[in-house]
Design a protein around this motif. Structure first.
Motif, PDB file in Angstrom:
ATOM      1  N   VAL A  63      16.234  17.679 -20.355  1.00  0.00           N
ATOM      2  CA  VAL A  63      16.585  17.606 -21.771  1.00  0.00           C
ATOM      3  C   VAL A  63      15.702  16.544 -22.405  1.00  0.00           C
ATOM      4  O   VAL A  63      15.724  15.377 -21.991  1.00  0.00           O
ATOM      5  N   LEU A  64      14.909  16.945 -23.364  1.00  0.00           N
ATOM      6  CA  LEU A  64      14.003  16.032 -24.052  1.00  0.00           C
ATOM      7  C   LEU A  64      14.659  15.558 -25.340  1.00  0.00           C
ATOM      8  O   LEU A  64      15.077  16.372 -26.172  1.00  0.00           O
TER       9      LEU A  64
ATOM     10  N   GLY B 260      14.190  10.084 -22.723  1.00  0.00           N
ATOM     11  CA  GLY B 260      14.506   9.406 -23.971  1.00  0.00           C
ATOM     12  C   GLY B 260      13.380   9.397 -24.982  1.00  0.00           C
ATOM     13  O   GLY B 260      12.214   9.666 -24.660  1.00  0.00           O
ATOM     14  N   PRO B 261      13.704   9.049 -26.229  1.00  0.00           N
ATOM     15  CA  PRO B 261      12.735   9.117 -27.325  1.00  0.00           C
ATOM     16  C   PRO B 261      11.653   8.053 -27.293  1.00  0.00           C
ATOM     17  O   PRO B 261      10.630   8.192 -27.961  1.00  0.00           O
ATOM     18  N   SER B 262      11.841   6.974 -26.515  1.00  0.00           N
ATOM     19  CA  SER B 262      10.810   5.928 -26.465  1.00  0.00           C
ATOM     20  C   SER B 262       9.653   6.265 -25.546  1.00  0.00           C
ATOM     21  O   SER B 262       8.615   5.603 -25.575  1.00  0.00           O
TER      22      SER B 262
ATOM     23  N   LEU C   5      18.958   9.246 -16.991  1.00  0.00           N
ATOM     24  CA  LEU C   5      18.242   9.045 -18.252  1.00  0.00           C
ATOM     25  C   LEU C   5      16.978   8.238 -17.987  1.00  0.00           C
ATOM     26  O   LEU C   5      17.019   7.208 -17.319  1.00  0.00           O
ATOM     27  N   VAL C   6      15.858   8.698 -18.542  1.00  0.00           N
ATOM     28  CA  VAL C   6      14.597   7.963 -18.437  1.00  0.00           C
ATOM     29  C   VAL C   6      14.272   7.413 -19.814  1.00  0.00           C
ATOM     30  O   VAL C   6      13.956   8.166 -20.751  1.00  0.00           O
TER      31      VAL C   6
ATOM     32  N   HIS D 250      23.235   7.563 -15.258  1.00  0.00           N
ATOM     33  CA  HIS D 250      22.418   6.456 -14.748  1.00  0.00           C
ATOM     34  C   HIS D 250      21.128   6.365 -15.543  1.00  0.00           C
ATOM     35  O   HIS D 250      20.571   7.394 -15.941  1.00  0.00           O
ATOM     36  N   GLY D 251      20.656   5.152 -15.797  1.00  0.00           N
ATOM     37  CA  GLY D 251      19.423   4.972 -16.548  1.00  0.00           C
ATOM     38  C   GLY D 251      18.333   4.318 -15.735  1.00  0.00           C
ATOM     39  O   GLY D 251      18.587   3.374 -14.994  1.00  0.00           O
TER      40      GLY D 251
END
Length: 403
Positions: A73-74, A48-50, A4-5, A24-25
């Motif tokens: 995946v957006l 991620g949304p940020s 996850l980003v 994992h982030g």
């Protein structure tokens, strides 16, 4: 495992809870690219949304060319036709709304199915390495060194690292990192036969610098209920989900520590420049040799290493019969960083102590370790095989010794 980003720690915790165990982030696209360099078999990246739309789409476009087998995946706070069109042109596999937890999970499962179809049957699991940090004497700064070493090994999020606090009576890893775990190893008691990564994932606490922590029990009376078989299961399960598992131990050869030492790939022995500590370390090294533990993979770390005390590294090497792998000088900055809850390798990456610890991490990994990005604070998050009934006597643990 999915990566996850997402730069916002609160959102990281929320999204990781919706993702498979072991996800994992990382906090930026460049760290995601470094992660993919370390993990060529990754199958999905969740943006991620940020992240700004432009940054997310640029990452999609880069992955579309460089890593076509990785699905993207957006995740967005709001969906519209323009975003969907741009995302698909950039190569996103799916676009989901941030509050649709079920859709995020479905998108990741579909990405995994696609990856398996592209890869075909087979594909062995690559196991991580266990690094045990040990000293036979308390008060030498072992936990501080273990915490900083684990943070250095994360390579700013490019590697997945778990720090296990195996000082079961008086573990200080959580307080050193100013973490407030809701779960600890205590919740795994009794799970010797059933513990898996999904269950273990819920017992881990996330530090903001992409490090997961399995905390020690809050009360010392739990220690006797953590069996060697449970320790073995935990470490072998963590091997399957992490690149490195760093184990901070109690200053004794108890059954739990001996089990961890039996499983270790690299053993870091922490000593200070005083005669009582060096005497204890020499006895400990003789014990490790007798038990055939980490032979050829032991690393001596001198903490508070100042020649002014009258014992230098050369004399230590002569006394102990092994080379010094790393030296960390006495510094009030280390204590100040620890008291502030921001370990020195993160709070001051260019500090000589940070550089010494990163050099040790590089020696353990066989690759250069870049300084991490300074952070402030930490966030908790929700993020184990085989049975081995071991004897309580250390003299029956020597490999090949008859039971």
């Amino acid at each position: 495992m999915p990566v996850l980003v997402e730069p916002d720690p609160t959102t990281v915790a929320t999204l990781l809870a919706a993702m498979p165990a072991g996800a994992h982030g990382v906090n930026a696209p460049d760290r995601m690219l470094a992660w993919l360099d370390q993990h060529p078999d990754e199958y999905v990246v969740v943006l991620g949304p940020s992240l700004s739309v432009d940054a997310a789409l640029a990452a999609c476009d880069e992955l579309r060319i460089a890593r076509p087998t990785v699905s993207v995946v957006l995740v967005a706070d709001a969906l519209d036709t323009s975003l969907l069109t741009r995302a698909m042109k950039a190569g996103a596999r799916d676009v989901v709304q941030s509050d649709d937890v079920a859709a995020i999970g479905t998108a990741i499962r579909q990405a995994h199915q696609l990856f398996q179809a592209l890869r075909g049957p087979g594909g062995a699991v690559q196991l991580g390495r266990v690094i045990t940090v040990f000293s036979p004497k308390g008060g030498v700064g072992k936990t501080t060194m273990a915490v900083n070493l684990a943070l250095a090994l994360t390579e700013g999020g490019a590697r997945k690292v778990c720090l296990v606090d195996l000082d079961l009576a008086f573990g200080d890893v959580a307080i050193t990192m100013q973490l407030f775990p809701t779960h600890s190893i205590e919740q795994a008691v009794g799970s010797e036969e059933s513990l898996d990564m999904a269950l273990l994932d819920g017992l881990l606490t996330r530090h903001q610098d992409s490090l997961m922590v399995l905390a020690a029990p809050p009360h010392p009376d739990v220690r006797e209920r953590v069996t060697p078989a449970l320790v073995l299961r935990i470490l072998r399960t963590l091997r399957e989900g992490f690149d490195f598992v760093v184990v901070d131990t109690s200053p004794s050869f108890d059954d739990q520590v001996l089990t961890a030492l039996d499983e270790t790939d690299e053993c870091v022995i922490v000593a200070t420049l005083d005669v009582p500590t060096l005497k204890n370390v020499k006895v400990a090294l003789e014990t490790l040799e007798m038990l055939d533990i980490a032979s050829g993979h032991r690393h001596l770390l001198l903490n508070r290493a100042d020649d002014a005390v009258g014992i230098g590294a050369d004399k230590v090497e002569s006394i102990l019969g092994m080379p010094v792998s790393a030296q960390v000088a006495t510094s009030i900055d280390i204590a100040a960083a620890t008291n502030a809850g921001t370990p020195i390798v993160v709070g001051d990456p260019r500090h000589p102590s940070s550089e010494a610890i990163r050099a040790l991490a590089a020696a353990l990994t066989g690759a250069p370790v870049a300084p991490p990005t300074p952070i402030t604070g930490a966030e908790p998050a929700a993020s184990a095989l085989g049975d081995d009934k071991r004897s309580g006597s250390i003299f029956r643990r020597k490999k090949g010794f008859a039971s």
